[in-house]
Motif scaffolding. Structure first.
Motif, PDB file in Angstrom:
ATOM      1  N   ILE A  52       0.611  -0.902  -0.492  1.00 46.06           N
ATOM      2  CA  ILE A  52      -0.289   0.086   0.022  1.00 46.06           C
ATOM      3  C   ILE A  52       0.462   1.021  -0.396  1.00 46.06           C
ATOM      4  O   ILE A  52       2.215   1.005   0.846  1.00 46.06           O
ATOM      5  CB  ILE A  52      -0.730  -0.371   1.682  1.00 46.06           C
ATOM      6  CG1 ILE A  52      -1.703  -0.846   1.095  1.00 46.06           C
ATOM      7  CG2 ILE A  52      -1.770   1.501   0.974  1.00 46.06           C
ATOM      8  CD1 ILE A  52      -2.729  -1.363   2.897  1.00 46.06           C
ATOM      9  N   HIS A  53       0.441   2.139  -1.047  1.00 43.40           N
ATOM     10  CA  HIS A  53       1.061   3.691  -0.874  1.00 43.40           C
ATOM     11  C   HIS A  53       0.299   4.652   0.816  1.00 43.40           C
ATOM     12  O   HIS A  53       0.792   4.758   0.853  1.00 43.40           O
ATOM     13  CB  HIS A  53       1.969   4.436  -2.154  1.00 43.40           C
ATOM     14  CG  HIS A  53       2.422   5.146  -2.149  1.00 43.40           C
ATOM     15  ND1 HIS A  53       2.688   5.912  -2.715  1.00 43.40           N
ATOM     16  CD2 HIS A  53       2.764   6.346  -0.648  1.00 43.40           C
ATOM     17  CE1 HIS A  53       3.066   7.118  -2.809  1.00 43.40           C
ATOM     18  NE2 HIS A  53       3.290   7.467  -1.129  1.00 43.40           N
ATOM     19  N   GLY A  54      -1.188   4.132  -0.380  1.00 41.35           N
ATOM     20  CA  GLY A  54      -2.432   5.128   0.467  1.00 41.35           C
ATOM     21  C   GLY A  54      -3.453   5.030   0.082  1.00 41.35           C
ATOM     22  O   GLY A  54      -3.544   4.744  -0.786  1.00 41.35           O
ATOM     23  N   LYS A  98      -1.568  13.975   6.094  1.00 44.83           N
ATOM     24  CA  LYS A  98      -1.707  14.754   4.215  1.00 44.83           C
ATOM     25  C   LYS A  98      -2.746  13.843   3.774  1.00 44.83           C
ATOM     26  O   LYS A  98      -3.942  14.705   3.523  1.00 44.83           O
ATOM     27  CB  LYS A  98      -0.887  14.028   3.486  1.00 44.83           C
ATOM     28  CG  LYS A  98      -0.856  14.738   1.973  1.00 44.83           C
ATOM     29  CD  LYS A  98       0.071  14.670   1.566  1.00 44.83           C
ATOM     30  CE  LYS A  98       0.153  15.701  -0.282  1.00 44.83           C
ATOM     31  NZ  LYS A  98       1.309  15.020  -1.204  1.00 44.83           N
ATOM     32  N   HIS A  99      -3.262  12.987   3.978  1.00 35.88           N
ATOM     33  CA  HIS A  99      -5.019  12.722   3.132  1.00 35.88           C
ATOM     34  C   HIS A  99      -5.571  12.179   4.151  1.00 35.88           C
ATOM     35  O   HIS A  99      -6.537  12.256   3.885  1.00 35.88           O
ATOM     36  CB  HIS A  99      -4.394  11.064   2.286  1.00 35.88           C
ATOM     37  CG  HIS A  99      -2.759  11.520   1.028  1.00 35.88           C
ATOM     38  ND1 HIS A  99      -3.238  12.047   0.075  1.00 35.88           N
ATOM     39  CD2 HIS A  99      -1.945  11.161   1.146  1.00 35.88           C
ATOM     40  CE1 HIS A  99      -2.076  12.974  -0.355  1.00 35.88           C
ATOM     41  NE2 HIS A  99      -1.441  11.833   0.096  1.00 35.88           N
ATOM     42  N   GLY A 100      -5.302  11.641   5.404  1.00 31.98           N
ATOM     43  CA  GLY A 100      -5.916  10.957   6.191  1.00 31.98           C
ATOM     44  C   GLY A 100      -7.535  11.562   6.920  1.00 31.98           C
ATOM     45  O   GLY A 100      -8.493  11.381   6.988  1.00 31.98           O
ATOM     46  N   HIS A 126      -8.493   4.915  13.295  1.00 32.01           N
ATOM     47  CA  HIS A 126      -8.328   3.902  13.066  1.00 32.01           C
ATOM     48  C   HIS A 126      -9.086   3.271  11.632  1.00 32.01           C
ATOM     49  O   HIS A 126      -8.444   2.094  10.624  1.00 32.01           O
ATOM     50  CB  HIS A 126      -8.874   2.918  14.545  1.00 32.01           C
ATOM     51  CG  HIS A 126      -8.952   1.202  14.514  1.00 32.01           C
ATOM     52  ND1 HIS A 126     -10.369   0.817  13.646  1.00 32.01           N
ATOM     53  CD2 HIS A 126      -8.584   0.899  15.527  1.00 32.01           C
ATOM     54  CE1 HIS A 126      -9.967  -0.368  13.694  1.00 32.01           C
ATOM     55  NE2 HIS A 126      -8.805  -0.229  14.842  1.00 32.01           N
ATOM     56  N   SER A 127     -10.272   3.645  11.700  1.00 34.97           N
ATOM     57  CA  SER A 127     -10.415   2.576   9.830  1.00 34.97           C
ATOM     58  C   SER A 127     -10.636   3.711   9.147  1.00 34.97           C
ATOM     59  O   SER A 127      -9.886   2.594   8.029  1.00 34.97           O
ATOM     60  CB  SER A 127     -12.467   4.347  10.321  1.00 34.97           C
ATOM     61  OG  SER A 127     -13.073   3.704  11.225  1.00 34.97           O
ATOM     62  N   TYR A 128      -9.167   4.645   8.782  1.00 35.47           N
ATOM     63  CA  TYR A 128      -9.347   5.586   7.833  1.00 35.47           C
ATOM     64  C   TYR A 128      -7.718   3.619   7.115  1.00 35.47           C
ATOM     65  O   TYR A 128      -7.268   3.282   6.415  1.00 35.47           O
ATOM     66  CB  TYR A 128      -8.093   5.916   7.909  1.00 35.47           C
ATOM     67  CG  TYR A 128      -7.064   6.715   7.358  1.00 35.47           C
ATOM     68  CD1 TYR A 128      -7.655   7.060   5.446  1.00 35.47           C
ATOM     69  CD2 TYR A 128      -5.872   6.368   7.003  1.00 35.47           C
ATOM     70  CE1 TYR A 128      -6.932   7.493   4.864  1.00 35.47           C
ATOM     71  CE2 TYR A 128      -5.143   6.986   5.837  1.00 35.47           C
ATOM     72  CZ  TYR A 128      -5.556   7.108   4.390  1.00 35.47           C
ATOM     73  OH  TYR A 128      -4.636   7.216   3.823  1.00 35.47           O
ATOM     74  N   PHE A 129      -7.090   3.281   8.719  1.00 34.31           N
ATOM     75  CA  PHE A 129      -6.077   2.292   8.255  1.00 34.31           C
ATOM     76  C   PHE A 129      -6.735   0.702   8.205  1.00 34.31           C
ATOM     77  O   PHE A 129      -6.339   0.132   7.029  1.00 34.31           O
ATOM     78  CB  PHE A 129      -5.152   1.810   8.824  1.00 34.31           C
ATOM     79  CG  PHE A 129      -3.728   3.460   9.046  1.00 34.31           C
ATOM     80  CD1 PHE A 129      -3.108   3.384   8.698  1.00 34.31           C
ATOM     81  CD2 PHE A 129      -4.305   4.477   9.769  1.00 34.31           C
ATOM     82  CE1 PHE A 129      -2.188   4.219   8.879  1.00 34.31           C
ATOM     83  CE2 PHE A 129      -3.755   5.655   9.898  1.00 34.31           C
ATOM     84  CZ  PHE A 129      -2.688   5.388   9.320  1.00 34.31           C
ATOM     85  N   GLN A 130      -7.933   0.543   8.125  1.00 32.45           N
ATOM     86  CA  GLN A 130      -8.635  -0.311   8.652  1.00 32.45           C
ATOM     87  C   GLN A 130      -8.772  -0.649   7.538  1.00 32.45           C
ATOM     88  O   GLN A 130      -8.861  -1.928   6.859  1.00 32.45           O
ATOM     89  CB  GLN A 130      -9.991  -0.664  10.034  1.00 32.45           C
ATOM     90  CG  GLN A 130     -10.242  -1.786   9.422  1.00 32.45           C
ATOM     91  CD  GLN A 130     -10.049  -2.799  10.525  1.00 32.45           C
ATOM     92  OE1 GLN A 130      -9.546  -3.651  11.268  1.00 32.45           O
ATOM     93  NE2 GLN A 130      -9.643  -3.972   9.563  1.00 32.45           N
ATOM     94  N   ILE A 131     -10.007   0.418   6.415  1.00 27.39           N
ATOM     95  CA  ILE A 131     -10.026   0.437   5.968  1.00 27.39           C
ATOM     96  C   ILE A 131      -9.437  -0.095   4.470  1.00 27.39           C
ATOM     97  O   ILE A 131      -9.747  -1.316   2.697  1.00 27.39           O
ATOM     98  CB  ILE A 131     -10.936   1.188   5.303  1.00 27.39           C
ATOM     99  CG1 ILE A 131     -12.156   1.683   6.258  1.00 27.39           C
ATOM    100  CG2 ILE A 131     -11.757   1.175   3.696  1.00 27.39           C
ATOM    101  CD1 ILE A 131     -12.989   2.404   6.083  1.00 27.39           C
TER     102      ILE A 131
END
Length: 221
Positions: free
Chosen positions: A57-59, A115-117, A125-130
């Motif tokens: 993953i990059h982002g 920057k993005h999240g 937590h949801s950002y990384f989990q998803i």
């Protein structure tokens, strides 16, 4: 009595927060580590060891339909490792850093979140989990292998790479290239698009700028 500075700061943060929710789709970006490392900038393996020979993953990046994107939307929500402690093992495997000097990934993940999240309308937590779950849903290496495309240092047509991913994943990718130390074009990053809820892959409303050669290498890692 609040100072004018405090009032302006609150107003600014309110505007930024509102702006952060106003985006159209996400780019979900995965990176081939062999191409990151086989370049003039080279790479450093993370302190946890050499990553697997798989796309990492990059982002997950909020974007607008006109090609622009929001950035650094909420300085009041810095990266907090404790919020993703249960995800760290997966992040080390599926979202590894290759930047030099070697690191544990925290600097990379902090950058992606801040920057993005913070522009995603998701909590940390949801950002990384998803994003991790999207990686499990989208197996690029398998899609390419099914199409007879392997990371073996050989060159393949850009069309065959795009077609292989679309056949395997169901959506048209954007392929980003970089160049190796000899100046040859190589498969670097794959962009797919996700709806605003970050739950469903969609056809991309717009692709980034940039071009690959008609034949590109898929380097060994």
């Amino acid at each position: 009595m609040k100072s004018i500075y405090s009032i302006l700061l609150v107003q600014f943060l309110f505007v930024v927060s509102s702006f952060a929710k106003d985006f159209d789709f996400f780019y979900f970006v995965q990176q081939w580590p062999g191409s990151y490392c086989d370049s003039k900038q080279s790479c450093c393996y993370p302190s946890t060891g050499k990553p697997e020979a798989d796309f990492g993953i990059h982002g997950l990046w909020p974007n607008y339909n006109d090609g622009s994107y929001p950035s650094q939307c909420d300085p009041t929500r810095p990266f907090d490792q404790s919020q993703v402690s249960e995800l760290l093992r997966r992040m080390q495997t599926e979202w590894p850093t290759l930047a030099c000097p070697s690191g544990d990934g925290m600097k990379f993940w902090s950058h992606e979140w801040e920057k993005h999240g913070t522009c995603s309308s998701l909590d940390q937590h949801s950002y990384f989990q998803i994003t991790l779950d999207l990686k499990n849903q989208v197996n690029l290496l398998q899609a390419l292998a099914t199409a007879g495309i392997e990371p073996n240092g050989q060159s393949y047509s850009l069309k065959s790479i795009k077609d292989g991913i679309k056949e395997g994943v169901g959506y048209t990718p954007y392929v980003e290239c970089n160049v190796d130390t000899s100046g040859n074009s190589q498969l670097y990053q794959i962009y797919l698009c996700v709806d605003r809820s970050a739950s469903t892959l969609i056809e991309c409303p717009i692709f980034p700028h940039g071009k690959c050669g008609s034949e590109i290498e898929f380097p060994i890692f």
